[in-house]
Design an enzyme around this catalytic site. Structure first.
Site, PDB file in Angstrom:
ATOM      1  N   ASP A  13      35.145  37.843  40.403  1.00 54.30           N
ATOM      2  CA  ASP A  13      36.569  38.129  40.603  1.00 54.30           C
ATOM      3  C   ASP A  13      37.293  37.007  41.347  1.00 54.30           C
ATOM      4  O   ASP A  13      38.258  37.246  42.070  1.00 54.30           O
ATOM      5  CB  ASP A  13      36.751  39.456  41.362  1.00 54.30           C
ATOM      6  N   LYS A  16      38.605  33.618  37.496  1.00 53.40           N
ATOM      7  CA  LYS A  16      38.139  32.811  36.359  1.00 53.40           C
ATOM      8  C   LYS A  16      39.031  33.005  35.143  1.00 53.40           C
ATOM      9  O   LYS A  16      39.322  32.067  34.414  1.00 53.40           O
ATOM     10  CB  LYS A  16      36.702  33.224  35.972  1.00 53.40           C
ATOM     11  N   GLY A  40      35.718  41.834  34.431  1.00 55.72           N
ATOM     12  CA  GLY A  40      37.108  42.249  34.371  1.00 55.72           C
ATOM     13  C   GLY A  40      37.965  41.078  34.791  1.00 55.72           C
ATOM     14  O   GLY A  40      37.838  40.583  35.903  1.00 55.72           O
ATOM     15  N   HIS A  41      38.775  40.590  33.870  1.00 52.00           N
ATOM     16  CA  HIS A  41      39.647  39.458  34.184  1.00 52.00           C
ATOM     17  C   HIS A  41      41.091  39.907  34.036  1.00 52.00           C
ATOM     18  O   HIS A  41      41.476  40.388  32.974  1.00 52.00           O
ATOM     19  CB  HIS A  41      39.414  38.291  33.229  1.00 52.00           C
ATOM     20  N   GLN A 223      30.939  37.268  35.673  1.00 50.57           N
ATOM     21  CA  GLN A 223      30.259  37.359  36.976  1.00 50.57           C
ATOM     22  C   GLN A 223      30.295  36.023  37.732  1.00 50.57           C
ATOM     23  O   GLN A 223      31.262  35.309  37.584  1.00 50.57           O
ATOM     24  CB  GLN A 223      28.821  37.894  36.815  1.00 50.57           C
TER      25      GLN A 223
HETATM   26  P1  GDP Z   1      37.863  37.078  37.395  1.00 45.71           P
HETATM   27  O1  GDP Z   1      36.947  38.218  37.153  1.00 45.71           O
HETATM   28  O2  GDP Z   1      37.191  35.927  38.067  1.00 45.71           O
HETATM   29  O3  GDP Z   1      38.617  36.635  36.168  1.00 45.71           O
HETATM   30  O4  GDP Z   1      38.964  37.597  38.437  1.00 45.71           O
HETATM   31  P2  GDP Z   1      39.764  38.995  38.403  1.00 45.71           P
HETATM   32  O5  GDP Z   1      40.809  38.899  37.370  1.00 45.71           O
HETATM   33  O6  GDP Z   1      38.813  40.130  38.356  1.00 45.71           O
HETATM   34  O7  GDP Z   1      40.372  39.011  39.870  1.00 45.71           O
HETATM   35  C1  GDP Z   1      41.241  38.036  40.311  1.00 45.71           C
HETATM   36  C2  GDP Z   1      42.599  38.678  40.666  1.00 45.71           C
HETATM   37  O8  GDP Z   1      43.359  37.765  41.404  1.00 45.71           O
HETATM   38  C3  GDP Z   1      43.457  39.038  39.463  1.00 45.71           C
HETATM   39  O9  GDP Z   1      44.158  40.196  39.767  1.00 45.71           O
HETATM   40  C4  GDP Z   1      44.391  37.837  39.310  1.00 45.71           C
HETATM   41  O10 GDP Z   1      45.631  38.178  38.714  1.00 45.71           O
HETATM   42  C5  GDP Z   1      44.575  37.456  40.741  1.00 45.71           C
HETATM   43  N1  GDP Z   1      44.777  36.027  41.007  1.00 45.71           N
HETATM   44  C6  GDP Z   1      44.166  34.955  40.423  1.00 45.71           C
HETATM   45  N2  GDP Z   1      44.547  33.809  41.016  1.00 45.71           N
HETATM   46  C7  GDP Z   1      45.404  34.162  42.004  1.00 45.71           C
HETATM   47  C8  GDP Z   1      46.111  33.428  43.014  1.00 45.71           C
HETATM   48  O11 GDP Z   1      46.033  32.203  43.120  1.00 45.71           O
HETATM   49  N3  GDP Z   1      46.897  34.163  43.882  1.00 45.71           N
HETATM   50  C9  GDP Z   1      46.988  35.527  43.813  1.00 45.71           C
HETATM   51  N4  GDP Z   1      47.767  36.161  44.696  1.00 45.71           N
HETATM   52  N5  GDP Z   1      46.341  36.227  42.875  1.00 45.71           N
HETATM   53  C10 GDP Z   1      45.564  35.568  42.000  1.00 45.71           C
HETATM   54  P1  IMO Z   2      33.761  39.326  36.788  1.00 49.14           P
HETATM   55  O1  IMO Z   2      33.423  38.614  35.514  1.00 49.14           O
HETATM   56  C1  IMO Z   2      32.346  41.398  40.377  1.00 49.14           C
HETATM   57  C2  IMO Z   2      28.482  43.476  40.070  1.00 49.14           C
HETATM   58  C3  IMO Z   2      28.480  44.979  40.147  1.00 49.14           C
HETATM   59  C4  IMO Z   2      27.108  45.217  40.782  1.00 49.14           C
HETATM   60  C5  IMO Z   2      26.253  44.131  40.137  1.00 49.14           C
HETATM   61  C6  IMO Z   2      25.429  44.603  38.953  1.00 49.14           C
HETATM   62  O2  IMO Z   2      34.987  40.156  36.722  1.00 49.14           O
HETATM   63  O3  IMO Z   2      33.714  38.399  37.963  1.00 49.14           O
HETATM   64  P2  IMO Z   2      26.047  45.264  36.447  1.00 49.14           P
HETATM   65  O4  IMO Z   2      26.929  46.358  35.915  1.00 49.14           O
HETATM   66  O5  IMO Z   2      26.461  43.894  36.044  1.00 49.14           O
HETATM   67  O6  IMO Z   2      24.590  45.511  36.196  1.00 49.14           O
HETATM   68  O7  IMO Z   2      26.230  45.357  38.055  1.00 49.14           O
HETATM   69  O8  IMO Z   2      27.155  43.120  39.719  1.00 49.14           O
HETATM   70  N1  IMO Z   2      29.373  42.903  39.039  1.00 49.14           N
HETATM   71  C7  IMO Z   2      30.529  42.283  39.296  1.00 49.14           C
HETATM   72  N2  IMO Z   2      31.196  42.096  40.452  1.00 49.14           N
HETATM   73  N3  IMO Z   2      32.838  40.875  39.239  1.00 49.14           N
HETATM   74  C8  IMO Z   2      32.175  41.029  38.070  1.00 49.14           C
HETATM   75  O9  IMO Z   2      32.563  40.420  36.932  1.00 49.14           O
HETATM   76  C9  IMO Z   2      30.989  41.797  38.058  1.00 49.14           C
HETATM   77  N4  IMO Z   2      30.112  42.161  37.084  1.00 49.14           N
HETATM   78  C10 IMO Z   2      29.134  42.824  37.707  1.00 49.14           C
HETATM   79  O10 IMO Z   2      29.516  45.467  40.970  1.00 49.14           O
HETATM   80  O11 IMO Z   2      27.154  44.962  42.160  1.00 49.14           O
HETATM   81 MG    MG Z   3      36.783  40.232  37.585  1.00 47.97          MG
END
Ligand code: GDP
Ligand code: IMO
Ligand code: MG
Length: 427
Positions: A13, A16, A40-41, A223
């Site tokens: 998270d 990416k 989850g992105h 991840q």
């Molecule tokens: P990912 O799994 O690595 O793609 O990240 P996620 O989307 O799960 O979580 C990142 C969160 O941060 C999302 O809600 C994005 O919209 C938000 N985000 C990404 N870059 C920035 C930033 O530079 N500033 C802020 N405030 N939010 C950001």
């Molecule tokens: P993105 O791509 C954050 C964590 C789960 C758990 C562990 C194993 O959005 O960064 P799983 O269901 O993969 O067997 O769970 O990994 N986990 C993540 N945490 N971001 C993710 O993906 C994750 N995908 C799995 O919370 O601790």
């Molecule tokens: Mg994510």
């Protein structure tokens, strides 16, 4: 022409999805190489929010061919749900390509994921419950079902039957659940065969041909480094290779073809699920980071655990991935703190450790040793150049660069596509 890997440098998270989306305009292919719908992105374009789980973030850029590589595990129901939802919002998904070698998540593995977690009790991993672990276990155990199996009904039936032979004993005798009917599972999977068929390709051939033709390929990790099955905080990890090497095994493109490896790290740290997290803040400061950063899971909605930036982790990510660049996200969330601690080393039972401990027990005992940086109060969300950042924010970035042993090439100052400062081009 470049082949660029974008991966998570922490526990996921990091942003990416946004980083990948931003490069979209200059990229021809985006290939997801590991994980499944545990990812989850969230990508924000012109104020519109898109939550992606299984599809590569490149799906949102019209000129990009999104590819699901062989290293991914595919829940077909989720795949078509996601496509249906995006198409309803005007996103064309017809360009999507899927490797014939990618594994499928059969419904029984979702069941097994959940009952196994319950069985583990206090030792549970906190998985997303999407069947990821059991499906990768099947792959290694050589009882997995692949996308290509959907096109031969009798082979598929044999494979499902074979996989369920042991699992049904487990479900009935150990987990006290009803046995699963192989014929019903086979039928369920066959339902998707014709819909998925036009998307299925030899992804390795497609991507290597694209690179030969001078196209740009972005490898998008799900991840992150600390959740990698080999290099993460095992057993509190996911079940796939989320580090740079996974981009090669998960796509069929050799390491000699990769030009850049970009690690995405937050200006602070978050983690979802169980497992050690040295800089975790279990107080109102952590609650504040969660509230300001909107730190709730995109996939499960769980509150993310929050803490300060851990430079030992970033440095470790630089090492195991051979990072060439860092993207530092969410710097805007740190606005308003008088002082901002950065973890520079650990105290492990009275001994200072500057690098990631070799063994997991030490990491569980690690207490952060902090260095404090002065904070800033100016709103930085409108900054588009490094020079526009307040001096304290610049110093914070430069210190992370120094401690992480990797240049910070881009800085996120807000969730929107435009809210980024570019210091060095990533392509
Ligand atoms: P990912 O799994 O690595 O793609 O990240 P996620 O989307 O799960 O979580 C990142 C969160 O941060 C999302 O809600 C994005 O919209 C938000 N985000 C990404 N870059 C920035 C930033 O530079 N500033 C802020 N405030 N939010 C950001
Ligand atoms: P993105 O791509 C954050 C964590 C789960 C758990 C562990 C194993 O959005 O960064 P799983 O269901 O993969 O067997 O769970 O990994 N986990 C993540 N945490 N971001 C993710 O993906 C994750 N995908 C799995 O919370 O601790
Ligand atoms: Mg994510």
């Amino acid at each position: 022409m470049p082949a660029v890997i974008v991966l998570g440098a922490q526990w996921g998270d990091e942003g990416k999805g946004k980083a990948t989306d931003q490069l979209g305009a200059d990229v021809d292919y985006v290939v997801k190489f590991n994980g499944g719908n545990n990812a989850g992105h969230t990508v924000v374009i012109d104020g519109e929010k898109y939550a992606l789980h299984l599809l590569p973030s490149g799906i949102l850029s019209p000129g990009v061919t999104p590819v699901i590589g062989n290293g991914v595990v595919v829940d077909l129901e989720v795949l078509f749900d996601e496509i249906t939802h995006l198409e309803a919002r005007g996103i064309d998904c017809s360009r999507l390509r899927i490797s014939a070698d990618a594994h499928v998540i059969p419904s029984y593995n979702r069941t097994l994921d959940r009952v196994t977690e319950r069985f583990l009790g206090a030792r549970q991993i906190g998985t997303t419950g999407r069947g990821i672990g059991p499906t990768y276990a099947d792959k290694m155990n050589r009882v997995g079902i692949r996308i290509q199996d959907l096109f031969d009904a009798s082979i598929l039936a044999q494979k499902v039957e074979g996989a369920l032979e042991q699992k049904n004993h487990l479900l009935v005798k150990i987990f006290n659940r009803r046995a699963v009917d192989p014929a019903a599972v086979t039928e369920e999977l066959l339902k998707y065969a014709e819909r998925v068929r036009p998307m299925v390709v030899d992804a390795s051939a497609l991507l290597n041909d694209a690179l030969d033709a001078g196209k740009t390929v972005l490898f998008e990790a799900g991840q992150a480094t600390m959740l990698d099955v080999d290099h993460g905080t095992y057993p509190y990890v996911t079940s796939s290779s989320a580090t740079a090497g996974g981009a090669c095994t998960g796509s069929g493109v050799g390491p000699t073809r990769i030009d850049r490896v970009v690690g995405v790290a937050k200006a602070y740290t978050t983690r979802v699920g169980e497992g050690p997290f040295p800089t975790e803040l279990l107080d109102e400061v952590g609650d504040g980071l969660r509230a300001k950063g909107g730190e709730f899971g995109t996939t499960t909605g769980r509150p993310r655990r929050c803490g300060w930036h851990d430079a030992v982790v970033t440095r470790y990510a630089t090492r195991v991935n051979g990072l060439t660049d860092l993207v530092l996200t969410k710097l805007d969330v740190l606005t308003g703190y008088e002082r901002i601690p950065i973890c520079v080393a650990y105290d492990v039972d009275g001994v200072r450790m500057d690098e990631m401990p070799m063994d997991e027990t030490s990491f569980h005992h690690a207490k952060p040793i902090y260095e404090e940086m002065p904070g800033w109060t100016e709103d930085i969300t409108g900054a588009r150049t490094f020079e526009e950042l307040p001096k304290a924010a610049q110093d914070y970035v430069l210190r992370i660069e120094e401690l992480g042993r990797c240049r910070v090439s881009a800085i996120g100052v807000g969730p929107g596509r435009e809210a980024t400062i570019s210091r060095f081009p990533l392509l």
